[in-house]
Design a protein around this motif. Structure first.
Motif, PDB file in Angstrom:
ATOM      1  N   SER A   8       0.730  -1.730  -0.144  1.00 30.83           N
ATOM      2  CA  SER A   8      -0.458   0.241   0.114  1.00 30.83           C
ATOM      3  C   SER A   8       0.916   0.713   0.534  1.00 30.83           C
ATOM      4  O   SER A   8       0.128   2.658  -0.178  1.00 30.83           O
ATOM      5  N   ASN A  11       0.928   3.811  -2.602  1.00 28.75           N
ATOM      6  CA  ASN A  11      -0.459   4.395  -3.412  1.00 28.75           C
ATOM      7  C   ASN A  11      -0.504   6.098  -2.793  1.00 28.75           C
ATOM      8  O   ASN A  11      -1.399   7.037  -3.492  1.00 28.75           O
ATOM      9  N   GLN A  14       1.836   8.273  -5.998  1.00 34.34           N
ATOM     10  CA  GLN A  14       1.118   8.399  -7.601  1.00 34.34           C
ATOM     11  C   GLN A  14       1.278  10.075  -8.393  1.00 34.34           C
ATOM     12  O   GLN A  14       2.213   9.387  -9.559  1.00 34.34           O
ATOM     13  N   GLN A  25      -0.688   7.640 -16.615  1.00 35.76           N
ATOM     14  CA  GLN A  25      -1.556   7.179 -14.734  1.00 35.76           C
ATOM     15  C   GLN A  25      -1.470   5.383 -14.944  1.00 35.76           C
ATOM     16  O   GLN A  25      -1.874   5.133 -14.155  1.00 35.76           O
ATOM     17  N   LEU A  29       0.036   3.094 -11.578  1.00 35.67           N
ATOM     18  CA  LEU A  29      -0.926   2.281 -11.780  1.00 35.67           C
ATOM     19  C   LEU A  29      -0.334   0.777 -11.896  1.00 35.67           C
ATOM     20  O   LEU A  29      -0.201  -0.263 -10.470  1.00 35.67           O
ATOM     21  N   ILE A  32       2.448   0.368  -8.765  1.00 34.34           N
ATOM     22  CA  ILE A  32       1.908   0.177  -7.845  1.00 34.34           C
ATOM     23  C   ILE A  32       1.278  -1.927  -7.445  1.00 34.34           C
ATOM     24  O   ILE A  32       1.316  -1.822  -6.534  1.00 34.34           O
ATOM     25  N   ASN A  33       0.546  -1.685  -8.211  1.00 32.96           N
ATOM     26  CA  ASN A  33      -0.115  -3.292  -9.015  1.00 32.96           C
ATOM     27  C   ASN A  33       0.762  -4.168  -8.981  1.00 32.96           C
ATOM     28  O   ASN A  33       0.323  -5.110  -7.985  1.00 32.96           O
ATOM     29  N   THR A  36       1.722  -6.472  -5.978  1.00 30.06           N
ATOM     30  CA  THR A  36       0.780  -7.414  -5.474  1.00 30.06           C
ATOM     31  C   THR A  36       0.086  -8.640  -6.290  1.00 30.06           C
ATOM     32  O   THR A  36       0.008  -9.391  -5.864  1.00 30.06           O
ATOM     33  N   MET A 132       1.167   3.136   5.278  1.00 25.64           N
ATOM     34  CA  MET A 132       0.295   4.193   4.845  1.00 25.64           C
ATOM     35  C   MET A 132       0.613   5.508   5.385  1.00 25.64           C
ATOM     36  O   MET A 132       0.721   6.310   5.088  1.00 25.64           O
TER      37      MET A 132
END
Length: 173
Positions: A8, A11, A14, A25, A29, A32-33, A36, A132
């Motif tokens: 996380s 996030n 960004q 964008q 993304l 970031i992803n 995971t 976070m």
């Protein structure tokens, strides 16, 4: 803790990542992803490899991959390097998570196992929350690049502890 925090943490960065890399964008993304996705896709197969080949070597390799990839992500000069580093971080994380739980279940006696698993779960869950908050603070006062310093420091500490105190267990051994 670092494995879950890395899910996380980016996030909150960004817009900083988009500016730093001149990235869309969609690319942000993916940055970031992809971590995971790699973690989720490889969790079971890499856990099984740890069960068969030995948990300690898989843990040490996973920590090394995660640490090197995290350092690379923090120093990434481009979105492509960041994507590759995040992918490798996810691979390392997928080696770490199941093996650490397997070490707990194979090492602790049955009467202490529940408490040990509870501590493991609490530390991992705390990583998501702490990740976070620390990420937001670091992005506000420093740079998104600092988000990768804590994972590297935790990897170094974990490597020292793993080499010293994790037994090399296997499934059925």
């Amino acid at each position: 803790m670092a494995v879950i925090a890395s899910v996380s943490g980016l996030n909150v960065a960004q817009s900083d990542l988009a500016v730093a890399f001149g990235a869309s964008q969609t690319t942000i993304l993916w940055i970031i992803n992809i971590y995971t996705l790699a973690l989720a896709a490889l969790l079971l197969p890499l856990g099984a490899i740890g069960d068969r080949l030995g948990r300690k070597p898989v843990l040490i390799i996973g920590l090394a991959v995660f640490g090197i990839a995290s350092a690379t992500a923090g120093l990434a000069p481009s979105a492509g390097v960041m994507l590759a580093a995040r992918l490798l971080s996810g691979v390392g994380a997928a080696m770490i998570m199941p093996v650490t739980l397997a070490v707990i279940t194979s090492t602790f006696p049955e009467e202490e196992r529940g408490r040990a698993i509870g501590v493991w779960t609490g530390v991992a869950g705390g990583g998501g929350i702490l990740g976070m908050f620390l990420s937001a603070a670091l992005v506000d006062v420093a740079s998104w690049r600092w988000l990768f310093v804590l994972p590297v420091a935790l990897v170094v500490a974990a490597l020292v502890m793993a080499v010293r105190s994790v037994p090399n267990s296997r499934e059925g051994a």
